[in-house]
Scaffold this motif. Structure first.
Motif, PDB file in Angstrom:
ATOM      1  N   HIS A  75      -2.117  -2.800  -1.619  1.00  0.00           N
ATOM      2  CA  HIS A  75      -1.439  -1.620  -1.066  1.00  0.00           C
ATOM      3  C   HIS A  75      -1.275  -1.792   0.445  1.00  0.00           C
ATOM      4  O   HIS A  75      -2.239  -2.021   1.165  1.00  0.00           O
ATOM      5  N   ARG A  76      -0.042  -1.693   0.924  1.00  0.00           N
ATOM      6  CA  ARG A  76       0.265  -1.788   2.355  1.00  0.00           C
ATOM      7  C   ARG A  76       1.200  -0.638   2.704  1.00  0.00           C
ATOM      8  O   ARG A  76       2.154  -0.366   2.001  1.00  0.00           O
ATOM      9  N   ASP A  77       0.902   0.032   3.815  1.00  0.00           N
ATOM     10  CA  ASP A  77       1.740   1.145   4.238  1.00  0.00           C
ATOM     11  C   ASP A  77       1.641   1.282   5.752  1.00  0.00           C
ATOM     12  O   ASP A  77       0.609   0.975   6.337  1.00  0.00           O
ATOM     13  N   SER A  78       2.692   1.756   6.411  1.00  0.00           N
ATOM     14  CA  SER A  78       2.638   1.980   7.853  1.00  0.00           C
ATOM     15  C   SER A  78       3.440   3.219   8.217  1.00  0.00           C
ATOM     16  O   SER A  78       4.370   3.606   7.515  1.00  0.00           O
ATOM     17  N   LYS A  79       3.050   3.824   9.323  1.00  0.00           N
ATOM     18  CA  LYS A  79       3.727   5.012   9.831  1.00  0.00           C
ATOM     19  C   LYS A  79       3.863   4.855  11.338  1.00  0.00           C
ATOM     20  O   LYS A  79       2.867   4.670  12.032  1.00  0.00           O
ATOM     21  N   ALA A  80       5.071   4.891  11.847  1.00  0.00           N
ATOM     22  CA  ALA A  80       5.309   4.640  13.263  1.00  0.00           C
ATOM     23  C   ALA A  80       5.214   5.909  14.103  1.00  0.00           C
ATOM     24  O   ALA A  80       5.532   6.996  13.638  1.00  0.00           O
TER      25      ALA A  80
END
Length: 120
Positions: A75-80
């Motif tokens: 699981h990989r996720d990002s929020k800028a």
């Protein structure tokens, strides 16, 4: 219906809706939470057992914005451009002997810190 009764009925309906929403979004009673902080970020996770991750919350310690990331298993996720974010995972991820639930902070295209919580 009088205005007073209408207000009372509307208040009761709003209270019932808020309670129902709280029941839907609340984590199960068996969920555990574990957190730890690094130099620049804090990482918290809600999990069940040793394989099921509900969510990962990553927060900057200085309150400044950056690209926050969360990763565990595949699981990989990002929020800028935020200083705090809750990443919903809701997955079973097998790891032996322990599971590392991680968060990261990037600023100006550079990795500032990756920090992990170990689930026993």
């Amino acid at each position: 219906m009088t205005p007073t009764r209408r207000r009372a009925a509307a208040t009761a309906a709003a209270l019932a809706a808020a309670c129902a929403l709280g029941l839907v979004t609340a984590p199960p009673a068996s969920a555990e939470v574990k957190s730890t902080c690094g130099r620049y970020i804090c990482v918290a996770t809600a999990y069940q057992g040793r394989d099921y991750v509900q969510d990962i919350t990553v927060t900057t310690r200085d309150g400044l914005r950056g690209t926050l990331r969360a990763f565990v298993g595949d699981h990989r996720d990002s929020k800028a451009n935020v200083s705090r974010w809750r990443f919903v995972v809701n997955r079973e991820i097998r790891a032996y002997p322990r599971l590392a639930v991680c968060g990261g902070l990037d600023r100006s295209g550079r990795v500032i810190e990756n920090h992990c919580v170990m689930i026993p």
